[in-house]
Design a protein around this motif. Structure first.
Motif, PDB file in Angstrom:
ATOM      1  N   VAL A   1       0.841  -1.190   0.000  1.00  0.00           N
ATOM      2  CA  VAL A   1       0.000   0.000   0.000  1.00  0.00           C
ATOM      3  C   VAL A   1       0.879   1.245   0.000  1.00  0.00           C
ATOM      4  O   VAL A   1       1.881   1.318   0.738  1.00  0.00           O
ATOM      5  CB  VAL A   1      -0.922   0.032   1.239  1.00  0.00           C
ATOM      6  N   VAL A   2       0.507   2.217  -0.830  1.00  0.00           N
ATOM      7  CA  VAL A   2       1.116   3.541  -0.801  1.00  0.00           C
ATOM      8  C   VAL A   2       0.047   4.513  -0.328  1.00  0.00           C
ATOM      9  O   VAL A   2      -1.008   4.641  -0.959  1.00  0.00           O
ATOM     10  CB  VAL A   2       1.639   3.960  -2.186  1.00  0.00           C
ATOM     11  N   GLN A   3       0.293   5.172   0.781  1.00  0.00           N
ATOM     12  CA  GLN A   3      -0.639   6.157   1.316  1.00  0.00           C
ATOM     13  C   GLN A   3      -0.090   7.544   0.964  1.00  0.00           C
ATOM     14  O   GLN A   3       0.952   7.963   1.466  1.00  0.00           O
ATOM     15  CB  GLN A   3      -0.776   6.007   2.831  1.00  0.00           C
ATOM     16  N   ALA A   4      -0.795   8.237   0.077  1.00  0.00           N
ATOM     17  CA  ALA A   4      -0.318   9.530  -0.430  1.00  0.00           C
ATOM     18  C   ALA A   4      -1.448  10.550  -0.382  1.00  0.00           C
ATOM     19  O   ALA A   4      -1.837  11.123  -1.402  1.00  0.00           O
ATOM     20  CB  ALA A   4       0.215   9.371  -1.856  1.00  0.00           C
ATOM     21  N   LEU A   5      -1.958  10.777   0.806  1.00  0.00           N
ATOM     22  CA  LEU A   5      -3.091  11.685   0.971  1.00  0.00           C
ATOM     23  C   LEU A   5      -2.636  13.135   0.967  1.00  0.00           C
ATOM     24  O   LEU A   5      -1.501  13.457   1.324  1.00  0.00           O
ATOM     25  CB  LEU A   5      -3.800  11.385   2.298  1.00  0.00           C
TER      26      LEU A   5
ATOM     27  N   VAL B   1       4.050   2.103   2.444  1.00  0.00           N
ATOM     28  CA  VAL B   1       4.880   3.289   2.211  1.00  0.00           C
ATOM     29  C   VAL B   1       3.978   4.496   2.386  1.00  0.00           C
ATOM     30  O   VAL B   1       3.019   4.685   1.627  1.00  0.00           O
ATOM     31  CB  VAL B   1       5.515   3.280   0.812  1.00  0.00           C
ATOM     32  N   ALA B   2       4.245   5.294   3.416  1.00  0.00           N
ATOM     33  CA  ALA B   2       3.397   6.439   3.742  1.00  0.00           C
ATOM     34  C   ALA B   2       4.141   7.733   3.441  1.00  0.00           C
ATOM     35  O   ALA B   2       5.244   7.965   3.949  1.00  0.00           O
ATOM     36  CB  ALA B   2       2.990   6.403   5.213  1.00  0.00           C
ATOM     37  N   VAL B   3       3.531   8.581   2.616  1.00  0.00           N
ATOM     38  CA  VAL B   3       4.104   9.884   2.291  1.00  0.00           C
ATOM     39  C   VAL B   3       3.635  10.884   3.344  1.00  0.00           C
ATOM     40  O   VAL B   3       2.442  11.121   3.502  1.00  0.00           O
ATOM     41  CB  VAL B   3       3.666  10.347   0.892  1.00  0.00           C
TER      42      VAL B   3
ATOM     43  N   PHE C   1       8.469   5.716   5.966  1.00  0.00           N
ATOM     44  CA  PHE C   1       7.965   7.084   5.842  1.00  0.00           C
ATOM     45  C   PHE C   1       8.788   7.805   4.779  1.00  0.00           C
ATOM     46  O   PHE C   1      10.022   7.855   4.864  1.00  0.00           O
ATOM     47  CB  PHE C   1       8.087   7.851   7.155  1.00  0.00           C
ATOM     48  N   VAL C   2       8.099   8.367   3.808  1.00  0.00           N
ATOM     49  CA  VAL C   2       8.739   9.168   2.769  1.00  0.00           C
ATOM     50  C   VAL C   2       8.411  10.628   3.057  1.00  0.00           C
ATOM     51  O   VAL C   2       7.247  11.028   3.053  1.00  0.00           O
ATOM     52  CB  VAL C   2       8.239   8.763   1.369  1.00  0.00           C
TER      53      VAL C   2
ATOM     54  N   PHE D   1      10.974   7.075  -6.411  1.00  0.00           N
ATOM     55  CA  PHE D   1      11.556   6.472  -5.208  1.00  0.00           C
ATOM     56  C   PHE D   1      10.573   5.508  -4.553  1.00  0.00           C
ATOM     57  O   PHE D   1      10.956   4.418  -4.112  1.00  0.00           O
ATOM     58  CB  PHE D   1      11.969   7.548  -4.204  1.00  0.00           C
ATOM     59  N   ILE D   2       9.309   5.910  -4.463  1.00  0.00           N
ATOM     60  CA  ILE D   2       8.306   5.059  -3.823  1.00  0.00           C
ATOM     61  C   ILE D   2       8.228   3.699  -4.519  1.00  0.00           C
ATOM     62  O   ILE D   2       8.205   2.647  -3.861  1.00  0.00           O
ATOM     63  CB  ILE D   2       6.930   5.747  -3.838  1.00  0.00           C
ATOM     64  N   VAL D   3       8.207   3.704  -5.833  1.00  0.00           N
ATOM     65  CA  VAL D   3       8.105   2.442  -6.570  1.00  0.00           C
ATOM     66  C   VAL D   3       9.355   1.592  -6.352  1.00  0.00           C
ATOM     67  O   VAL D   3       9.267   0.372  -6.156  1.00  0.00           O
ATOM     68  CB  VAL D   3       7.868   2.714  -8.062  1.00  0.00           C
ATOM     69  N   LYS D   4      10.530   2.222  -6.331  1.00  0.00           N
ATOM     70  CA  LYS D   4      11.756   1.471  -6.035  1.00  0.00           C
ATOM     71  C   LYS D   4      11.714   0.883  -4.625  1.00  0.00           C
ATOM     72  O   LYS D   4      12.163  -0.239  -4.391  1.00  0.00           O
ATOM     73  CB  LYS D   4      12.975   2.387  -6.182  1.00  0.00           C
TER      74      LYS D   4
END
Length: 216
Positions: A68-72, A106-108, A155-156, A192-195
């Motif tokens: 999961v990518v959380q990019a709110l 991965v949480a932005v 955390f990104v 970066f997130i995808v990597k």
């Protein structure tokens, strides 16, 4: 090829992550209230309209997902009132992921969240707090909830976001002593997130992403 759920997929870093993940050959479930309006054409893209604050919507979106990518994000106009979206949505997402057995998150969040707040330079500190203080207080709560979970999280924390295509020329600052603010394209954050989803090189850690440092 992974099956990714991108939450907040209709704009900003979320949309760029959808593009980058599809470009890398992943299957993507793009979750947003306006997901049906995403103007991309790819056989590996699934648009999933839903509300990040709805437990049934999130539970349904997690079916068959690997990461999961959380990019709110919140509109600029909402920064000057109470902000609860980041923590409230995370309080829905984390137990749903734990129940579904989906471990990778991965949480932005952003530079200035959590223990990176002390790295904000003195010239930036006052305007940052005036404009972004409420949102980043909520991002602090978001990160704390994730830290208490059993998930494999990263955390990104990007610096000041810019438009334009990915450059591939950015710094991954993964040591607290190296953290500083700077500019970075949303598309580079997405790359970066995808990597990170592919190699999980920073599980249980926070990284700051910048291309060019700002004056302190």
């Amino acid at each position: 090829m992974a099956h990714l759920l991108v939450i907040g997929a209709s704009q900003g870093i979320g949309l760029e992550t959808v593009k980058a993940a599809l470009g890398a050959g992943h299957r993507v479930r793009a979750f947003a209230r306006s997901a049906s309006k995403i103007e991309l054409s790819d056989p590996h893209l699934e648009r999933f309209p839903g509300d990040a604050l709805s437990a049934p919507d999130i539970a349904g979106a997690l079916d068959g997902i690997d990461a999961v990518v959380q990019a709110l994000g919140v509109p600029f106009r909402d920064l000057f009132g109470p902000v609860r979206l980041f923590s409230d949505a995370t309080n829905v997402l984390v137990p749903a992921m734990e129940k579904a057995g989906v471990r990778r998150l991965v949480a932005v969040t952003g530079f200035g969240t959590g223990d990176s707040r002390d790295a904000i330079g003195p010239l930036q500190r006052l305007p940052f707090r005036l404009v972004f203080g409420r949102a980043y207080d909520d991002k602090d709560a978001q990160e704390m909830r994730i830290r208490r979970s059993s998930l494999d999280w990263t955390f990104v924390r990007p610096g000041v976001l810019t438009g334009g295509p990915a450059t591939g020329r950015y710094q991954v600052l993964d040591r607290r002593s190296s953290w500083k603010n700077g500019l970075i394209a949303r598309a580079d954050v997405a790359q970066f997130i995808v990597k990170e989803v592919d190699d999980s090189g920073h599980v249980g850690r926070a990284v700051v992403l910048i291309s060019h440092a700002l004056p302190v």
